[in-house]
Scaffold this motif. Structure first.
Motif, PDB file in Angstrom:
ATOM      1  N   LYS A   1       1.960   3.349 -19.324  1.00 60.71           N
ATOM      2  CA  LYS A   1       1.951   3.664 -17.901  1.00 60.71           C
ATOM      3  C   LYS A   1       2.144   2.391 -17.077  1.00 60.71           C
ATOM      4  CE  LYS A   1       0.643   8.099 -18.250  1.00 60.71           C
ATOM      5  NZ  LYS A   1       1.375   9.248 -17.688  1.00 60.71           N
ATOM      6  N   ILE A   2       2.644   2.555 -15.849  1.00 59.48           N
ATOM      7  CA  ILE A   2       2.785   1.421 -14.933  1.00 59.48           C
ATOM      8  C   ILE A   2       1.439   1.169 -14.269  1.00 59.48           C
ATOM      9  CG2 ILE A   2       3.903   0.569 -12.836  1.00 59.48           C
ATOM     10  CD1 ILE A   2       6.323   2.305 -13.589  1.00 59.48           C
ATOM     11  N   VAL A   3       0.910  -0.037 -14.451  1.00 64.64           N
ATOM     12  CA  VAL A   3      -0.391  -0.390 -13.886  1.00 64.64           C
ATOM     13  C   VAL A   3      -0.245  -1.290 -12.656  1.00 64.64           C
ATOM     14  CG1 VAL A   3      -1.610  -0.080 -16.054  1.00 64.64           C
ATOM     15  CG2 VAL A   3      -0.646  -2.327 -15.504  1.00 64.64           C
ATOM     16  N   ASP A   4       0.911  -1.907 -12.474  1.00 75.00           N
ATOM     17  CA  ASP A   4       1.195  -2.731 -11.305  1.00 75.00           C
ATOM     18  C   ASP A   4       2.668  -2.603 -10.954  1.00 75.00           C
ATOM     19  OD1 ASP A   4      -0.969  -4.690 -10.171  1.00 75.00           O
ATOM     20  OD2 ASP A   4      -1.268  -4.776 -12.347  1.00 75.00           O
ATOM     21  N   GLU A   5       2.965  -2.560  -9.655  1.00 73.24           N
ATOM     22  CA  GLU A   5       4.345  -2.637  -9.180  1.00 73.24           C
ATOM     23  C   GLU A   5       4.416  -3.667  -8.057  1.00 73.24           C
ATOM     24  OE1 GLU A   5       7.603  -0.175  -6.492  1.00 73.24           O
ATOM     25  OE2 GLU A   5       6.112   0.982  -7.635  1.00 73.24           O
ATOM     26  N   TRP A   6       5.421  -4.545  -8.136  1.00 75.79           N
ATOM     27  CA  TRP A   6       5.758  -5.461  -7.062  1.00 75.79           C
ATOM     28  C   TRP A   6       7.169  -5.108  -6.588  1.00 75.79           C
ATOM     29  CZ3 TRP A   6       3.327  -6.672 -11.519  1.00 75.79           C
ATOM     30  CH2 TRP A   6       2.114  -7.379 -11.453  1.00 75.79           C
ATOM     31  N   THR A   7       7.311  -4.717  -5.336  1.00 73.22           N
ATOM     32  CA  THR A   7       8.628  -4.393  -4.788  1.00 73.22           C
ATOM     33  C   THR A   7       8.859  -5.211  -3.523  1.00 73.22           C
ATOM     34  OG1 THR A   7       8.909  -2.177  -5.717  1.00 73.22           O
ATOM     35  CG2 THR A   7       9.969  -2.608  -3.600  1.00 73.22           C
ATOM     36  N   VAL A   8      10.056  -5.816  -3.446  1.00 67.43           N
ATOM     37  CA  VAL A   8      10.423  -6.616  -2.286  1.00 67.43           C
ATOM     38  C   VAL A   8      11.760  -6.128  -1.744  1.00 67.43           C
ATOM     39  CG1 VAL A   8      10.928  -8.935  -1.399  1.00 67.43           C
ATOM     40  CG2 VAL A   8       9.219  -8.649  -3.205  1.00 67.43           C
ATOM     41  N   PHE A   9      11.781  -5.785  -0.472  1.00 70.66           N
ATOM     42  CA  PHE A   9      13.027  -5.647   0.299  1.00 70.66           C
ATOM     43  C   PHE A   9      12.696  -6.084   1.709  1.00 70.66           C
ATOM     44  CE2 PHE A   9      11.121  -1.361   0.466  1.00 70.66           C
ATOM     45  CZ  PHE A   9      11.077  -1.129   1.829  1.00 70.66           C
ATOM     46  N   ASP A  10      13.709  -6.347   2.510  1.00 72.13           N
ATOM     47  CA  ASP A  10      13.479  -6.940   3.822  1.00 72.13           C
ATOM     48  C   ASP A  10      13.815  -5.960   4.937  1.00 72.13           C
ATOM     49  OD1 ASP A  10      12.935  -8.666   5.870  1.00 72.13           O
ATOM     50  OD2 ASP A  10      14.777  -9.816   5.667  1.00 72.13           O
ATOM     51  N   GLU A  11      12.793  -5.460   5.608  1.00 68.15           N
ATOM     52  CA  GLU A  11      12.990  -4.533   6.720  1.00 68.15           C
ATOM     53  C   GLU A  11      13.775  -5.188   7.856  1.00 68.15           C
ATOM     54  OE1 GLU A  11      10.118  -2.002   9.743  1.00 68.15           O
ATOM     55  OE2 GLU A  11       9.437  -2.349   7.671  1.00 68.15           O
TER      56      GLU A  11
ATOM     57  N   VAL B   1       4.525   8.642 -14.611  1.00 71.19           N
ATOM     58  CA  VAL B   1       4.867   7.318 -15.144  1.00 71.19           C
ATOM     59  C   VAL B   1       3.921   6.214 -14.681  1.00 71.19           C
ATOM     60  CG1 VAL B   1       7.288   7.917 -15.428  1.00 71.19           C
ATOM     61  CG2 VAL B   1       6.541   6.839 -13.306  1.00 71.19           C
ATOM     62  N   TYR B   2       3.129   6.473 -13.617  1.00 73.94           N
ATOM     63  CA  TYR B   2       2.186   5.474 -13.117  1.00 73.94           C
ATOM     64  C   TYR B   2       0.771   5.810 -13.574  1.00 73.94           C
ATOM     65  CZ  TYR B   2       5.642   3.480  -9.875  1.00 73.94           C
ATOM     66  OH  TYR B   2       6.742   2.860  -9.331  1.00 73.94           O
ATOM     67  N   ALA B   3      -0.018   4.776 -13.836  1.00 74.36           N
ATOM     68  CA  ALA B   3      -1.438   4.978 -14.119  1.00 74.36           C
ATOM     69  C   ALA B   3      -2.157   5.421 -12.843  1.00 74.36           C
ATOM     70  CB  ALA B   3      -2.050   3.682 -14.646  1.00 74.36           C
ATOM     71  N   PRO B   4      -3.186   6.244 -12.950  1.00 78.05           N
ATOM     72  CA  PRO B   4      -3.911   6.687 -11.754  1.00 78.05           C
ATOM     73  C   PRO B   4      -4.471   5.529 -10.938  1.00 78.05           C
ATOM     74  CG  PRO B   4      -4.555   7.998 -13.664  1.00 78.05           C
ATOM     75  CD  PRO B   4      -3.719   6.867 -14.184  1.00 78.05           C
ATOM     76  N   THR B   5      -4.756   4.413 -11.593  1.00 72.93           N
ATOM     77  CA  THR B   5      -5.347   3.249 -10.918  1.00 72.93           C
ATOM     78  C   THR B   5      -4.310   2.188 -10.571  1.00 72.93           C
ATOM     79  OG1 THR B   5      -5.833   2.330 -13.113  1.00 72.93           O
ATOM     80  CG2 THR B   5      -7.590   3.562 -12.015  1.00 72.93           C
ATOM     81  N   VAL B   6      -3.036   2.559 -10.517  1.00 75.89           N
ATOM     82  CA  VAL B   6      -1.968   1.594 -10.276  1.00 75.89           C
ATOM     83  C   VAL B   6      -2.214   0.815  -8.986  1.00 75.89           C
ATOM     84  CG1 VAL B   6      -0.564   3.332  -9.071  1.00 75.89           C
ATOM     85  CG2 VAL B   6       0.533   1.314 -10.080  1.00 75.89           C
ATOM     86  N   MET B   7      -1.831  -0.457  -8.997  1.00 76.66           N
ATOM     87  CA  MET B   7      -1.822  -1.286  -7.791  1.00 76.66           C
ATOM     88  C   MET B   7      -0.371  -1.484  -7.356  1.00 76.66           C
ATOM     89  SD  MET B   7      -4.726  -4.198  -8.478  1.00 76.66           S
ATOM     90  CE  MET B   7      -4.478  -4.856  -6.830  1.00 76.66           C
ATOM     91  N   TYR B   8      -0.115  -1.240  -6.074  1.00 75.74           N
ATOM     92  CA  TYR B   8       1.226  -1.376  -5.496  1.00 75.74           C
ATOM     93  C   TYR B   8       1.227  -2.561  -4.543  1.00 75.74           C
ATOM     94  CZ  TYR B   8       5.309  -0.294  -2.581  1.00 75.74           C
ATOM     95  OH  TYR B   8       6.495  -0.361  -1.877  1.00 75.74           O
ATOM     96  N   HIS B   9       2.104  -3.533  -4.831  1.00 72.96           N
ATOM     97  CA  HIS B   9       2.236  -4.733  -4.015  1.00 72.96           C
ATOM     98  C   HIS B   9       3.617  -4.664  -3.355  1.00 72.96           C
ATOM     99  CE1 HIS B   9      -0.969  -6.063  -6.798  1.00 72.96           C
ATOM    100  NE2 HIS B   9      -0.164  -5.605  -7.745  1.00 72.96           N
ATOM    101  N   GLY B  10       3.654  -4.310  -2.067  1.00 72.47           N
ATOM    102  CA  GLY B  10       4.927  -3.976  -1.457  1.00 72.47           C
ATOM    103  C   GLY B  10       5.339  -4.858  -0.306  1.00 72.47           C
ATOM    104  N   PRO B  11       6.428  -4.478   0.381  1.00 75.88           N
ATOM    105  CA  PRO B  11       6.901  -5.215   1.551  1.00 75.88           C
ATOM    106  C   PRO B  11       5.815  -5.300   2.621  1.00 75.88           C
ATOM    107  CG  PRO B  11       8.551  -3.633   0.816  1.00 75.88           C
ATOM    108  CD  PRO B  11       7.297  -3.337   0.056  1.00 75.88           C
ATOM    109  N   LEU B  12       5.932  -6.316   3.482  1.00 77.15           N
ATOM    110  CA  LEU B  12       4.948  -6.594   4.531  1.00 77.15           C
ATOM    111  C   LEU B  12       3.577  -6.887   3.940  1.00 77.15           C
ATOM    112  CD1 LEU B  12       5.934  -3.866   7.165  1.00 77.15           C
ATOM    113  CD2 LEU B  12       6.852  -6.179   6.886  1.00 77.15           C
TER     114      LEU B  12
END
Length: 394
Positions: free
Chosen positions: A360-370, A265-276
């Motif tokens: 395909k998913i080319v970017d993901e932004w996920t936020v949760f608080d550790e 479901v994700y593109a091979p070049t996906v960018m992941y913008h995550g916690p921290l």
């Protein structure tokens, strides 16, 4: 599971469920990706969608959420909360819930005191709804500033920080009546150089003094007795094929633990913008983040609470999902501050925005608080500890 190109599932052509009467996304409503702030809050812009009951300065729902957020937080017009929130607003946070407007005012002022130089920049807004039934917005904000004023983080040290926040709002006739806010507080704590364990202990002790504690109620809902996880996802909250596709693969990955699905479901070049403030690349990085989260809470049930989608100026469609994971801290994962497994029950409140392009998913932004997870664990440990009176009795 849907596999068609996402451009065929944009809200302007999709047929939403009968329970939803979403306004068409016809390109007139503002889109944030390429616009400078002055273009997002123009003066005198004629309404481009029904905005019955809203202040006349708002031309559409994106204009409303971006402009009023800026006025309250950056222009310091905190009093707008009285005209933009209902008196009985319920505001859900990862470490607690606010149940009335006056507490929202106080909380806002306290945050402005602690971080007077913070500026929150709208990254994008995903939405659905209309002015008759109400709107729903999912607003991703990138905040930056310096800790230049003594406040709830302790003595000011002037250090800079950058963090992400997502605010999901239910809005009717100019007023927000329900809101979920996930702010990456651990990112700020780490960048300010604070002792994360001591700070979490302080927050947990304050809640414990109020009589709060986390009670373990047993099963998490992932399994029914000895049966495996449900074969199919609950798609009842979806409005179109792309949203149904999103809920389906999320269930495969986080409940059925089919992490190989990520490569599909994700593109091979996906960018992941995550916690921290993680900035990672490629499907292997996305897989590692998913496995790390599930690894810390292997019995957790992943439950999407809301989903909506809008086309974006960069092409394709953005999908916003608000979700909750409930489980026990039974393993090691990618959350270093939690340390060795404690067995304590925790709830992860999270928000994810996905950008689909060419299917395909080319970017993901996920936020949760550790930080909220660490506070929950410490609070449960405090509840387990023998009280002073018990110690005297012995």
């Amino acid at each position: 599971m849907a596999t068609q190109d996402d451009t065929a599932t944009m809200p302007k052509t999709a047929k939403p469920a009968a329970k939803r009467d979403d306004a068409p996304h016809d390109g007139k409503v503002m889109n944030i990706e390429r616009a400078d702030f002055t273009d997002l809050v123009p003066e005198g812009r004629a309404p481009v969608q029904g905005m019955d009951g809203f202040d006349p300065c708002y031309s559409d729902i994106v204009d409303y959420i971006v402009r009023c957020t800026h006025k309250i937080w950056d222009e310091r017009d905190v009093g707008l909360i009285y005209t933009h929130y209902t008196h009985n607003i319920v505001l859900y946070l990862p470490t607690g819930t606010i149940y009335n407007r006056e507490d929202v005012v106080r909380d806002t002022i306290q945050r402005l005191v602690s971080l007077p130089e913070r500026r929150g920049m709208a990254t994008h807004v995903v939405w659905n709804g209309n002015d008759k039934d109400g709107f729903y917005t999912s607003h991703l904000v990138t905040g930056s500033g310096r800790y230049s004023q003594n406040g709830h983080y302790g003595p000011a040290n002037g250090r800079p920080f950058v963090s992400r926040t997502v605010a999901d709002c239910m809005i009717h006739r100019n007023k927000i009546y329900r809101e979920w806010v996930v702010s990456d507080q651990m990112a700020i704590v780490k960048q300010l150089g604070l002792d994360e364990q001591a700070y979490a202990e302080k927050l947990a002790a304050a809640k414990f003094a109020q009589g709060l504690k986390q009670l373990d109620i047993g099963e998490t809902g992932l399994l029914m007795g000895q049966y495996p996880p449900a074969e199919h996802a609950d798609l009842s909250i979806a409005n179109n094929d792309l949203e149904r596709h999103t809920l389906s693969w999320l269930h495969e990955v986080f409940n059925k633990k089919m992490f190989g699905k990520i490569r599909e479901v994700y593109a091979p070049t996906v960018m992941y913008h995550g916690p921290l403030m993680k900035e990672l690349y490629g499907t292997t990085s996305v897989s590692h983040q998913a496995i790390g989260l599930v690894g810390a809470f292997p019995d957790a049930a992943f439950a999407p609470q809301h989903i909506c989608s809008t086309p974006c100026n960069e092409g394709g469609t953005k999908v916003a999902v608000r979700w909750v994971m409930e489980g026990h801290h039974l393993g090691f994962g990618g959350l270093d501050s939690l340390g060795d497994p404690t067995g304590k029950r925790v709830q992860v409140m999270g928000m994810s925005h996905y950008h689909y392009k060419d299917g395909k998913i080319v970017d993901e932004w996920t936020v949760f608080d550790e930080l909220s997870l660490l506070v929950q664990i410490k609070l449960a440990q405090m509840a387990d500890a023998p009280s002073a009176s018990d110690a005297l009795d012995k």
